[in-house]
Design an enzyme around this catalytic site. Structure first.
Site, PDB file in Angstrom:
ATOM      1  N   ASN A 213       0.851  -1.188   0.000  1.00  0.00           N
ATOM      2  CA  ASN A 213       0.000   0.000   0.000  1.00  0.00           C
ATOM      3  C   ASN A 213       0.885   1.235   0.000  1.00  0.00           C
ATOM      4  OD1 ASN A 213       0.448   0.937   2.853  1.00  0.00           O
ATOM      5  ND2 ASN A 213      -0.210  -1.178   3.205  1.00  0.00           N
ATOM      6  N   LYS A 344     -14.325  -0.023  15.096  1.00  0.00           N
ATOM      7  CA  LYS A 344     -12.991  -0.610  15.280  1.00  0.00           C
ATOM      8  C   LYS A 344     -12.507  -0.424  16.717  1.00  0.00           C
ATOM      9  CE  LYS A 344     -11.848  -0.044  10.446  1.00  0.00           C
ATOM     10  NZ  LYS A 344     -11.072   0.582   9.399  1.00  0.00           N
TER      11      LYS A 344
HETATM   12  N1  CTP Z   1      -4.224  -3.370  11.785  1.00  0.00           N
HETATM   13  C1  CTP Z   1      -3.457  -4.374  12.341  1.00  0.00           C
HETATM   14  N2  CTP Z   1      -3.305  -5.556  11.696  1.00  0.00           N
HETATM   15  C2  CTP Z   1      -3.881  -5.766  10.518  1.00  0.00           C
HETATM   16  C3  CTP Z   1      -4.682  -4.742   9.936  1.00  0.00           C
HETATM   17  C4  CTP Z   1      -4.838  -3.560  10.597  1.00  0.00           C
HETATM   18  O1  CTP Z   1      -2.893  -4.156  13.420  1.00  0.00           O
HETATM   19  N3  CTP Z   1      -3.688  -6.929   9.904  1.00  0.00           N
HETATM   20  C5  CTP Z   1      -4.403  -2.096  12.525  1.00  0.00           C
HETATM   21  C6  CTP Z   1      -3.878  -0.861  11.823  1.00  0.00           C
HETATM   22  O2  CTP Z   1      -2.528  -0.612  12.185  1.00  0.00           O
HETATM   23  C7  CTP Z   1      -4.803   0.216  12.344  1.00  0.00           C
HETATM   24  C8  CTP Z   1      -6.093  -0.519  12.617  1.00  0.00           C
HETATM   25  O3  CTP Z   1      -5.773  -1.896  12.673  1.00  0.00           O
HETATM   26  O4  CTP Z   1      -4.330   0.768  13.564  1.00  0.00           O
HETATM   27  C9  CTP Z   1      -7.192  -0.321  11.638  1.00  0.00           C
HETATM   28  O5  CTP Z   1      -6.736  -0.659  10.379  1.00  0.00           O
HETATM   29  P1  CTP Z   1      -7.707  -0.541   9.128  1.00  0.00           P
HETATM   30  O6  CTP Z   1      -6.998  -1.067   7.924  1.00  0.00           O
HETATM   31  O7  CTP Z   1      -8.298   0.842   9.049  1.00  0.00           O
HETATM   32  O8  CTP Z   1      -8.902  -1.460   9.543  1.00  0.00           O
HETATM   33  P2  CTP Z   1      -9.122  -2.979   9.477  1.00  0.00           P
HETATM   34  O9  CTP Z   1      -9.240  -3.473  10.866  1.00  0.00           O
HETATM   35  O10 CTP Z   1      -8.120  -3.648   8.614  1.00  0.00           O
HETATM   36  O11 CTP Z   1     -10.580  -3.023   8.818  1.00  0.00           O
HETATM   37  P3  CTP Z   1     -11.078  -2.614   7.343  1.00  0.00           P
HETATM   38  O12 CTP Z   1      -9.927  -2.868   6.414  1.00  0.00           O
HETATM   39  O13 CTP Z   1     -12.234  -3.499   7.138  1.00  0.00           O
HETATM   40  O14 CTP Z   1     -11.460  -1.173   7.380  1.00  0.00           O
END
Ligand code: CTP
Length: 409
Positions: A213, A344
């Site tokens: 990303n 979240k």
């Molecule tokens: N995060 C994490 N481990 C993952 C994915 C996300 O620790 N495998 C953490 C990110 O560092 C961030 C938070 O979770 O602090 C939210 O990440 P985000 O990508 O916005 O949300 P997701 O939980 O992945 O949900 P979605 O993609 O459905 O929005």
């Protein structure tokens, strides 16, 4: 953060004086009122004309100190006006004078007359820097909480040596001054262990291809800077970050990882000792099911990729966290940001979530500015309008501090 701040710069006689010209220029562009004092030997390297042109103000020298053209003693007037004081390059000679409170020129007299935080950026040859008396002076001076330091780093020196003694780079000095302008040098996170994750992870299909990303790690670097400047003992676990963004003389620990799995392992090994954990990393949610250790020839690449989920690190941290620990997550969102972030926050058992819009050109991945809504577990919200990532980092620390006090952590 530096707009309308009065920044006084003392330049000593070292070749790194030329780099201070860039600092003066960037401070002026950031809206600061810049005043510069040149010692006699500094003028062997840069001229008052250079400095006055860049700062749009007269450059002060010892000649001005001894002339009765000012209504008040010059060192008093300069000292009283300063919000921040930078001494760069700090030479062995001025370091010794500051350590023992000597005042034999305009610069050292102004230091003694001033009250504001002073940032020291030493620069000297490695042999000089490593002399026991220099190290003793340096340690002794830094015990005084008014003094803050940056560098020196290691690198190629003007004497053709590679080693310690290189002055911090101008952008690092400017960033540190911005941070000091916000905190005024207060050490309100002193001794707190702060674990930060940042940048994006890469989930490799083979040695050259990956799912990733656009995260650059700028937000995490800003958080690490703000937290360590306020006294925190910071560890930053980060995915790949462009080398030019990494500080050459950070005052925190950097751990570089590539995949979500490596990030998880690193984070877990620091979890128990951490007081505050901030997950700002853009962690992958999935990775290719199969990994080939050899580069897959183009013709053999699959037309469809099989994926499997990676661990939700923040979710795991939410399950493991102890009552004394503060866990902060980021929710990078498009469209409506608050409600998905709240979900979240609850779903991952967080203390705070930073709801972060990423669908506007000036915020989100790779930008220097950001905008957010901070939400705590009591669903209290604080909206942060567009500001630099460094300011947002400081404001998040303020929010975490208030939250921690009100929930009696
Ligand atoms: N995060 C994490 N481990 C993952 C994915 C996300 O620790 N495998 C953490 C990110 O560092 C961030 C938070 O979770 O602090 C939210 O990440 P985000 O990508 O916005 O949300 P997701 O939980 O992945 O949900 P979605 O993609 O459905 O929005």
């Amino acid at each position: 953060m530096l707009k309308s701040k009065s920044v006084l710069i003392g330049v000593c006689g070292g070749i790194a004086a030329y780099k201070v010209c860039e600092v003066i220029s960037s401070l002026f562009q950031a809206g600061a009122e810049v005043r510069v004092i040149l010692t006699d030997t500094a003028q062997e390297f840069i001229t008052p004309l250079t400095v006055s042109t860049l700062s749009r103000h007269q450059a002060y020298t010892d000649r001005d100190f001894w002339q009765a053209t000012h209504s008040r003693p010059l060192h008093i007037a300069l000292a009283e006006k300063a919000d921040l004081f930078l001494i760069a390059p700090l030479t062995a000679n001025t370091l010794a004078k500051l350590t023992y409170g000597l005042a034999d020129n305009l610069l050292t007299n102004t230091v003694l007359a001033s009250r504001c935080p002073i940032l020291l950026a030493p620069a000297m040859n490695t042999e000089m820097w490593e002399q026991p008396m220099i190290q003793r002076n340096w340690q002794q001076l830094r015990r005084n909480t008014r003094y803050h330091s940056i560098g020196p780093g290691s690198g190629l020196l003007a004497c053709d040596r590679k080693g310690a003694g290189r002055m911090a780079e101008p952008p690092e000095i400017t960033t540190k001054l911005q941070s000091l302008a916000y905190s005024q040098g207060q050490q309100d996170f002193k001794g707190k262990r702060i674990l930060i994750s940042g940048g994006g992870t890469r989930e490799h299909l083979d040695p050259v291809r990956f799912l990733g990303n656009p995260s650059t790690g700028k937000m995490a670097l800003a958080l690490a800077q703000a937290a360590s400047d306020r006294g925190g003992i910071v560890t930053l676990v980060h995915g790949p970050i462009a080398p030019e963004l990494l500080p050459i003389s950070p005052n925190y620990k950097l751990i570089s990882v590539v995949s979500a799995e490596e990030m998880e392992t690193a984070i877990m090994s620091y979890l128990v000792e951490s007081d505050i954990i901030i997950m700002s990393a853009a962690v992958a949610d999935v990775k290719p099911t199969d990994y080939s250790s050899e580069k897959i020839p183009k013709k053999q690449l699959p037309t469809e990729l099989k994926l499997k989920p990676v661990t939700d690190i923040l979710g795991r941290l939410g399950n493991l966290k102890k009552a004394h620990q503060t866990l902060i997550g980021f929710a990078a969102q498009t469209g409506e940001i608050v409600n998905p972030a709240l979900e979240k926050l609850k779903g991952k058992n967080l203390d705070i979530i930073v709801a972060n819009p990423i669908d506007k050109a000036e915020f989100g991945f790779g930008t220097n500015t950001n905008q957010a809504v901070f939400i705590n577990a009591k669903e209290q919200q604080k909206t942060i309008e567009s500001c630099s990532k460094l300011e947002l980092a400081h404001r998040l620390l303020d929010f975490a501090k208030i939250g921690a006090i009100s929930s009696d952590k």
